[in-house]
Design an enzyme around this catalytic site. Structure first.
Site, PDB file in Angstrom:
ATOM      1  CG  HIS A 171      -1.757  -1.208   1.405  1.00 35.38           C
ATOM      2  ND1 HIS A 171      -3.035  -1.435   0.923  1.00 35.38           N
ATOM      3  CD2 HIS A 171      -1.311  -2.081   1.979  1.00 35.38           C
ATOM      4  CE1 HIS A 171      -3.288  -2.721   1.352  1.00 35.38           C
ATOM      5  NE2 HIS A 171      -2.291  -3.422   2.053  1.00 35.38           N
ATOM      6  CB  SER A 292      13.704  22.207 -14.592  1.00 32.55           C
ATOM      7  OG  SER A 292      13.063  23.196 -14.824  1.00 32.55           O
ATOM      8  CE  LYS A 298      11.879  19.824 -11.032  1.00 30.75           C
ATOM      9  NZ  LYS A 298      11.027  19.072 -10.336  1.00 30.75           N
ATOM     10  CD  GLU A 305       9.163  12.130 -15.257  1.00 27.62           C
ATOM     11  OE1 GLU A 305       8.282  12.729 -14.703  1.00 27.62           O
ATOM     12  OE2 GLU A 305      10.368  12.640 -15.162  1.00 27.62           O
TER      13      GLU A 305
END
Ligand code: ARG
Length: 474
Positions: A171, A292, A298, A305
């Site tokens: 979970h 970024s 970043k 992804e």
């Protein structure tokens, strides 16, 4: 004169199309071409088409349907076509609609009218089904090789991290400590089953449609066993209607692709999550991350992804193909031409996903310190405590579960770790608890104790790694 009017004019030889023009007096509409022409994508079947033609022509010669001279002439011409294809010199023509007619058209230019004999006892319907089955076979083999490379790279990490302790989740809540080697091995298992699935699907796909012709077979005395064998198929397909009209092998292959993509997507999701500052479990290779354009600090896990996201188009291809085939009347219908773009795209996508994951995994760095401290959070060894009560004091597990629940709740209220709960409190719950209980609350002890087959202990992980080393041949 408008473009279409111009097209309506017949060619010099009086035919609008050299392959099937006999019955037609006007050329096709531009929109007809837009929806119908498939050469832009089915050119990928060129070599399979040649292979099929070569086998077919040899068979026609062997069965005395065409003469040996004609066989030689056609095979010579096909070799020339092959060279042109290999050299990138083949001129694909949209006028000739698809790869089958392009190859035959070029053959005609090279060897003349004899080229027409190649289509004796054959139709594009059995031809395309044969080409596609050959293509799927090659694609499946190629893909399995890449999956094995990925498995080897994961296996290397599993061995390196057989005793790297990390939190195991259910979970997405810390559940029990596990070893990272154990985590990596789980993906090797999944990918291993993926390979089995590709192999299994291949057994069904590996039958030869050639000789089924348009739909009903042929009156020529052909030898279907010969062509099947020549092309490495297990046998000729037993029913000509089925042979030209099912694409179940495409659907099955894409469904295997979907499952692999789904596995990789979950793997990529964990990695994406784990690189966030909140987790900080692993560092991805810089080459597979990006910066970024606005936030200089970043480093985004773009590659992971995208692996996570690309499953969408693969599943899309699966649904597309199921939908195309649903309700189609037997036998061949042009709807089936829609199979190729979906198939090619799903394959290209999954191949890329596999390669990218291989690149990421071979260079991933676990942050062992963080992993260990995260593993001790969330009372992750509570089960070990309950197990100890049952094992050492013979308390039924349900009661041990209750006692442990009270200990956890005490720890929570007093902001303590599990092993900081005083023995005096435990004695209130059961007088026979001894100090030995503290050692099972150590995460290292916890993972080491899970020696059951397939469990997380480093010893067990190394055993399973050794099995996989043998299976994957080092
Ligand atoms: N390009 C076609 C396909 O992909 C080849 C078969 C065409 N057959 C036909 N009867 N028009 O399905």
């Amino acid at each position: 004169m408008t473009k279409n009017k111009e097209k309506e004019k017949k060619k010099d030889n009086g035919e609008v199309n050299s392959i099937w023009g006999g019955r037609f007096s006007s050329k096709s509409n531009d929109l007809m071409d837009a929806i119908n022409v498939s050469i832009d994508f089915d050119k990928r079947l060129a070599f399979e088409d040649l292979r099929g033609s070569i086998a077919h022509v040899k068979m026609l010669g062997k069965a005395d349907i065409i003469s040996q001279d004609e066989v030689e002439k056609i095979l010579g011409g096909l070799t020339e076509v092959e060279t042109e294809l290999l050299d990138g010199k083949f001129n694909f023509s949209r006028e000739l609609e698809d790869i089958h007619m392009n190859v035959e058209g070029r053959l005609r230019e090279i060897i003349g009218e004899t080229a027409g004999k190649i289509h004796t006892a054959r139709s594009r319907n059995d031809q395309v089904s044969t080409d596609l089955r050959l293509w799927v076979r090659g694609a499946s083999e190629n893909l399995q090789k890449e999956i094995i490379k990925l498995m080897k790279s994961i296996l290397g990490k599993a061995e390196e991290n057989a005793d790297t302790i990390m939190p195991g989740f259910t979970h997405l809540q810390v559940a029990q400590p596990i070893t990272m080697g154990h985590y990596f091995l789980s993906y090797i298992e999944m990918l291993g089953r993926d390979i089995d699935r590709f192999e299994d699907a291949q057994k069904r796909a590996n039958e030869c449609p050639l000789g089924s012709c348009a739909l009903a077979g042929t009156s020529f005395e052909i030898d279907r066993e010969f062509t099947a064998k020549e092309l490495g198929f297990s046998r000729p397909m037993r029913n000509s209607l089925d042979a030209v009209s099912d694409r179940d092998f495409v659907i099955e292959f894409i469904s295997c692709l979907s499952l692999t993509a789904t596995h990789l997507s979950r793997f990529a999701e964990d990695l994406t999550l784990w690189t966030s500052d909140q987790f900080d479990f692993v560092r991805l290779p810089e080459a597979f991350t990006s910066g970024s354009s606005i936030m200089p600090q970043k480093r985004n896990p773009d590659a992971a992804e995208l692996v996570r996201g690309k499953v969408g188009r693969v599943n899309g291809a699966l649904i597309s193909m199921l939908t195309v085939m649903k309700g189609l009347p037997l036998s061949y219908s042009k709807d089936m031409q829609e199979d190729k773009e979906q198939l090619f795209d799903a394959f290209d996508t999954v191949l890329l996903m596999i390669k990218v994951m291989t690149g990421i995994i071979s260079d991933i760095t676990p942050n062992k310190k963080n992993l260990l401290s995260a593993a001790s959070m969330g009372y992750s060894t509570a089960t070990d405590l309950a197990d100890w009560l049952t094992k050492e004091l013979n308390i039924p597990f349900r009661d041990s579960h209750k006692i442990t629940g009270r200990i956890v709740s005490y720890a929570e209220r007093n902001n303590l770790k599990l092993n900081e709960v005083p023995i005096e409190f435990m004695h209130k719950l059961d007088g026979s608890i001894t100090k030995d209980i503290y050692k099972v609350m150590e995460v290292k002890y916890s993972v080491g104790s899970r020696k059951s087959f397939g469990g997380t202990s480093p010893r067990e992980v190394l055993k399973r790694c050794a099995d996989w080393r043998i299976k994957l041949h080092g």
